[in-house]
Design an enzyme around this catalytic site. Structure first.
Site, PDB file in Angstrom:
ATOM      1  N   ASP A 153       0.876  -1.166   0.000  1.00  0.00           N
ATOM      2  CA  ASP A 153       0.000   0.000   0.000  1.00  0.00           C
ATOM      3  C   ASP A 153       0.913   1.216   0.000  1.00  0.00           C
ATOM      4  OD1 ASP A 153      -1.603   2.164   0.570  1.00  0.00           O
ATOM      5  OD2 ASP A 153      -2.585   1.255   2.307  1.00  0.00           O
ATOM      6  N   TYR A 197     -10.282  13.477  -6.531  1.00  0.00           N
ATOM      7  CA  TYR A 197      -9.340  12.933  -7.513  1.00  0.00           C
ATOM      8  C   TYR A 197      -8.655  14.070  -8.273  1.00  0.00           C
ATOM      9  CZ  TYR A 197      -7.723  10.401 -11.683  1.00  0.00           C
ATOM     10  OH  TYR A 197      -6.951   9.893 -12.708  1.00  0.00           O
ATOM     11  N   ALA A 232      -8.146  17.145  -7.361  1.00  0.00           N
ATOM     12  CA  ALA A 232      -7.200  17.836  -6.481  1.00  0.00           C
ATOM     13  C   ALA A 232      -5.929  17.017  -6.288  1.00  0.00           C
ATOM     14  CB  ALA A 232      -7.860  18.123  -5.131  1.00  0.00           C
ATOM     15  N   ILE A 289      -9.161   7.443 -21.016  1.00  0.00           N
ATOM     16  CA  ILE A 289      -8.498   6.228 -21.491  1.00  0.00           C
ATOM     17  C   ILE A 289      -9.454   5.057 -21.281  1.00  0.00           C
ATOM     18  CG2 ILE A 289      -6.490   4.731 -21.293  1.00  0.00           C
ATOM     19  CD1 ILE A 289      -5.872   7.591 -22.257  1.00  0.00           C
TER      20      ILE A 289
END
Length: 245
Positions: free
Chosen positions: A61, A154, A156, A186
Site C-alpha cells: 500500500d 481525484y 485535487a 483512457i
C-alpha cells in the site's frame, strides 16, 4: 546490462500496458500491487515467458511509509538498483458532490498524492546517490483543466501530483529527470465500466479525435520519456488526451 523499472499499480489497465511496453524493450520489472494480486501475477508470468525478462511482484500500500520501505528493500535486494520509476497507482472515489466526505478526500490524497511522494522520495534518493534515474508520474487532465465535481478529490490529488513533479525535478536535479503524463479519457475497464453509452459519446464528442485513448498509447509515451530520445525532457507535463476541448 538490462535496466530495471518499478511500476506501481501494475496489475491492470494503464499499469499493465506500461509493464508490457518495458518488458518488450528488455527491462526487468518490479510490479507493485495493493489489491490486484491475481491480475498482477498472471501478468508477471506472461511477460516473463513472452519476453524472457525477470519480474518480481510486490504487494504494498503505497500510502504506508513502512510498506513502501519494505517494498524497496525487496526490490533492491533482488535487482540492486532501480533505473526507472513509474508512479501509476491511483484510486478514484466518484460520488455526488453532496455525498463527498472528508474520509473520501483523505483516502484519495493518501494514495494518489502522498503515495506518489513516498515512492518518489525513497526511489529518488537511490537514483540521486547513483547520479542517474528517471521518474515518471501519471497525473491527469483532471488536474489541469478538466473538472468534474463528482471527482473533485481525484482532481485535487492529480493537481497535487503535477505540483509534486515540478518540485521533485528541482530536488533531484541534475541527476534525475522527473516528468508527468496527464492522460485524458483512457478506455480502461475502471474508467468505462459504469458509464452509459450516451455519456461516453458526449465525452468523445469533446475530443478532437472523437475516441477515448488506449492504455498502450499512454505506455508508448512513458517509454519515450524513459528513453535516451527524451534525454533533455525534464520537469514537463505532457498531455495525452486526443485533443480535449
Amino acid at each position: 546490462m538490462a535496466k530495471v523499472v518499478l511500476i506501481t499499480g501494475a496489475g491492470r489497465g494503464i499499469g499493465a500496458a506500461i509493464a508490457e511496453e518495458f518488458a518488450s524493450k528488455g527491462y526487468h520489472l518490479i510490479l507493485n500491487y495493493c489489491t490486484s494480486e491475481t491480475e498482477t501475477r498472471i501478468l508477471q508470468e506472461r511477460l516473463v515467458k513472452e519476453y524472457k525478462i525477470k519480474a518480481i511482484v510486490i504487494k504494498a500500500d503505497i500510502s504506508s511509509e513502512d510498506e513502501v520501505k519494505h517494498m524497496l528493500t525487496i526490490a533492491t535486494q533482488t535487482f540492486n538498483t532501480i533505473d526507472v520509476l513509474v508512479n501509476n497507482a491511483g484510486i478514484a472515489i466518484d460520488t455526488l458532490y453532496e455525498d463527498k466526505t472528508a474520509d473520501n478526500f483523505r483516502k484519495t490524497l493518501d494514495v494518489n498524492l502522498i503515495g506518489t511522494f513516498l515512492v518518489s522520495k525513497y526511489v529518488g534518493d537511490i537514483m540521486y546517490a547513483n547520479q542517474e534515474g528517471i521518474i515518471i508520474n501519471i497525473a491527469s487532465t483532471n488536474g489541469i483543466d478538466e473538472y468534474f465535481p463528482m471527482s473533485l478529490d481525484y482532481d485535487a490529488s492529480k493537481a497535487g501530483v503535477i505540483s509534486l513533479t515540478h518540485n521533485l525535478a528541482l530536488q533531484y536535479a541534475p541527476y534525475v529527470r522527473v516528468n508527468a503524463i496527464a492522460p485524458g479519457w483512457i478506455a480502461t475497464e475502471n474508467e468505462v465500466k459504469e458509464l452509459d453509452q450516451d455519456y461516453i459519446e458526449s465525452e468523445q464528442d469533446k475530443i478532437y479525435l472523437h475516441r477515448f485513448g488506449e492504455p498502450r498509447e499512454i505506455a508508448k509515451v512513458v517509454s519515450f520519456l524513459a528513453s535516451e530520445d527524451a534525454s533533455f525532457v525534464n520537469n514537463a507535463i505532457i498531455r495525452v488526451d486526443g485533443g480535449q476541448r
